[in-house]
Design a protein around this motif. Structure first.
Motif, PDB file in Angstrom:
ATOM      1  N   THR A  98       9.810   1.759  -2.491  1.00 58.27           N
ATOM      2  CA  THR A  98       9.399   2.520  -1.127  1.00 58.27           C
ATOM      3  C   THR A  98       8.212   3.146  -0.377  1.00 58.27           C
ATOM      4  O   THR A  98       7.611   2.888   0.732  1.00 58.27           O
ATOM      5  CB  THR A  98      10.203   3.592  -0.493  1.00 58.27           C
ATOM      6  OG1 THR A  98      11.691   3.039  -0.890  1.00 58.27           O
ATOM      7  CG2 THR A  98      10.595   4.117   1.426  1.00 58.27           C
ATOM      8  N   VAL A  99       7.676   4.333  -1.085  1.00 54.84           N
ATOM      9  CA  VAL A  99       6.348   4.713  -0.704  1.00 54.84           C
ATOM     10  C   VAL A  99       4.809   3.874  -1.036  1.00 54.84           C
ATOM     11  O   VAL A  99       3.922   3.630  -0.333  1.00 54.84           O
ATOM     12  CB  VAL A  99       6.035   5.453  -2.355  1.00 54.84           C
ATOM     13  CG1 VAL A  99       4.403   6.066  -1.754  1.00 54.84           C
ATOM     14  CG2 VAL A  99       6.879   6.600  -2.140  1.00 54.84           C
ATOM     15  N   LEU A 100       5.205   2.492  -2.184  1.00 59.84           N
ATOM     16  CA  LEU A 100       4.204   1.244  -2.373  1.00 59.84           C
ATOM     17  C   LEU A 100       4.320   0.471  -0.242  1.00 59.84           C
ATOM     18  O   LEU A 100       3.544   0.304   0.115  1.00 59.84           O
ATOM     19  CB  LEU A 100       4.171   0.482  -3.153  1.00 59.84           C
ATOM     20  CG  LEU A 100       3.693  -0.489  -3.431  1.00 59.84           C
ATOM     21  CD1 LEU A 100       2.418   0.234  -3.967  1.00 59.84           C
ATOM     22  CD2 LEU A 100       3.582  -1.039  -4.851  1.00 59.84           C
ATOM     23  N   GLY A 101       5.484   0.109   0.124  1.00 58.69           N
ATOM     24  CA  GLY A 101       5.769  -0.159   1.414  1.00 58.69           C
ATOM     25  C   GLY A 101       5.311   0.138   2.234  1.00 58.69           C
ATOM     26  O   GLY A 101       4.516   0.156   2.687  1.00 58.69           O
ATOM     27  N   HIS A 102       5.581   1.759   2.126  1.00 58.09           N
ATOM     28  CA  HIS A 102       4.725   2.683   3.102  1.00 58.09           C
ATOM     29  C   HIS A 102       2.937   2.378   3.215  1.00 58.09           C
ATOM     30  O   HIS A 102       2.700   2.436   4.116  1.00 58.09           O
ATOM     31  CB  HIS A 102       5.414   4.210   2.914  1.00 58.09           C
ATOM     32  CG  HIS A 102       6.584   4.108   3.498  1.00 58.09           C
ATOM     33  ND1 HIS A 102       7.547   3.114   3.758  1.00 58.09           N
ATOM     34  CD2 HIS A 102       7.530   5.658   3.525  1.00 58.09           C
ATOM     35  CE1 HIS A 102       8.567   4.273   4.446  1.00 58.09           C
ATOM     36  NE2 HIS A 102       8.420   5.693   3.811  1.00 58.09           N
ATOM     37  N   LYS A 103       2.802   3.004   2.192  1.00 60.12           N
ATOM     38  CA  LYS A 103       1.480   3.030   1.617  1.00 60.12           C
ATOM     39  C   LYS A 103       0.365   1.167   2.493  1.00 60.12           C
ATOM     40  O   LYS A 103      -0.455   1.182   3.066  1.00 60.12           O
ATOM     41  CB  LYS A 103       0.697   2.652   0.176  1.00 60.12           C
ATOM     42  CG  LYS A 103       1.058   4.110   0.059  1.00 60.12           C
ATOM     43  CD  LYS A 103       0.123   4.272  -1.767  1.00 60.12           C
ATOM     44  CE  LYS A 103       0.537   5.449  -1.945  1.00 60.12           C
ATOM     45  NZ  LYS A 103      -0.009   5.296  -3.265  1.00 60.12           N
TER      46      LYS A 103
END
Length: 396
Positions: A98-103
């Protein structure tokens, strides 16, 4: 004539050199106590100069009122890039995927607006960015879909909302940006019951993968399923791991949500297919010898290495071509499962639990397209002659 009011202690006259004329001029300098800095614990002060006493007094009054009300925002040179980086760093409970998608989505904002001071960021900045992203006019990026744009706006809104709560900005300009209409998104395609059974009955090396897909598992759940989570004796499959692709990286983690962790009792025919796949992989191990990998994943190649999620999709597409079935996404196999269950009278709450949805309401909204056929079937029950075929649910 009224007596001139004495200047308050926060305002004092200062003499400065005018840059244009070079002459010495009088200015009114306002120094206001702006409370305690949450970063240093020390008193904050704001200082500003005005050409007239009236402007200085107005500023003093307005600022003191804002400080008293807790709405005062001190001048800051913090940039959009800093705000985004700090917000992402604060997301301690999000899954790495999820964090990677946000980034990934916020990187467009950082690349285009990263050096803009967040207090100077406007709705116009973001409207222009949305327009260019949709048109594919941002260098190095193809045109964005409405869904991608709205995803970016949603998480940027969250980041700026955090800034508002911390008293760093006056308003959340991202919340003011109109979201892009997603109604034009292509409707999901589902396989017919005949097509589903043609796939289920098709003998091939990956038959167990398509069986799991048609029984409602997501691609990431299939890719992340280990044999240790399959109980062939009890006939159950425990969904507890997810392997997904984010920004070309394969990430392994927990399922999509808490409700996605589930134990599914599988029919005998599914267990038989899984047993056959397990036997074939054991034969692969013997044939490959020391070159064989761990073989721990249900979706493995002949050397016991886990299949890349994209490879599973490619194999699915080839299967449909070989069978002469019109192309549908692998994820639509899951939709097909839910639609068939719905049309056969399985309660929505049960379908939601089977699929691992967060709520039955989401399931109902997602599979609303199957309502028409369900209503037609229900209408037949009002006829004068009700046949066994009219009332048979066929629930298995």
């Amino acid at each position: 004539m009224s007596k001139r009011q004495q200047l308050p202690p926060q305002i004092r006259k200062v003499e400065v050199k005018d840059r244009a004329s070079g002459k010495t001029v009088v200015r009114y300098q306002v120094t206001v106590d702006a409370g305690i800095s949450p970063e240093t614990g020390k008193r904050k002060q704001t200082r500003k100069r005005f050409t007239t006493e009236k402007d200085a007094r107005d500023y003093l009054s307005t600022t003191q009122a804002a400080v008293a009300a807790g709405t005062y925002v001190a001048r800051s040179k913090r940039t959009v890039r800093q705000v985004i980086d700090e917000w992402l760093a604060s997301k301690h409970n999000l899954k790495p995927s999820t964090v990677l998608g946000h980034k990934s989505k916020l990187s467009a904002v950082k690349d285009e607006l990263g050096e803009v001071e967040v207090q100077k960021l406007t709705k116009g900045h973001l409207d222009d960015l949305v327009k260019r992203l949709r048109a594919g006019e941002v260098e190095g990026r193809s045109a964005w879909s409405p869904r991608s744009v709205n995803y970016m706006l949603s998480i940027l809104t969250s980041a700026l909302e955090s800034e508002c709560k911390q008293g760093n900005v006056v308003r959340n300009v991202a919340a003011l940006v109109e979201r892009v209409d997603e109604s034009g998104r292509a409707e999901m395609k589902t396989l017919t019951e005949d097509e589903m059974f043609r796939i289920l009955d098709h003998e091939c090396r990956d038959r167990h993968l398509w069986t799991l897909a048609l029984y409602g598992l997501r691609r990431g759940e299939i890719a992340g399923l280990k044999w240790s989570s399959v109980d062939l004796s009890a006939g159950t499959v425990t969904v507890e791991e997810n392997r997904v692709v984010v920004e070309r990286q394969v990430l392994t983690g927990t399922p999509k949500s808490r409700k996605s962790r589930r134990i599914l009792p599988m029919p005998t025919e599914v267990v038989d297919v899984l047993k056959a796949a397990r036997k074939r992989q054991l034969e692969d191990r013997l044939a490959a010898g020391s070159q064989y990998g761990s073989g721990e994943y249900v979706a493995s190649n002949q050397l016991g290495e886990p299949l890349h999620p994209d490879a599973i999709t490619s194999r699915w597409e080839k299967l449909l071509r070989d069978l002469g079935i019109p192309a549908v996404r692998l994820h639509d196999a899951r939709h097909s499962c839910a639609t068939l269950m719905h049309l056969r009278g399985v309660p929505i709450a049960v379908i939601a639990a089977w699929l691992g949805h967060a709520s039955a309401a989401f399931t109902m909204a997602t599979y609303a397209h199957s309502q028409d056929d369900a209503l037609k079937a229900a209408a037949s029950s009002f006829g004068r002659v009700v046949t066994t075929r009219d009332t048979e649910t066929g629930v298995t």
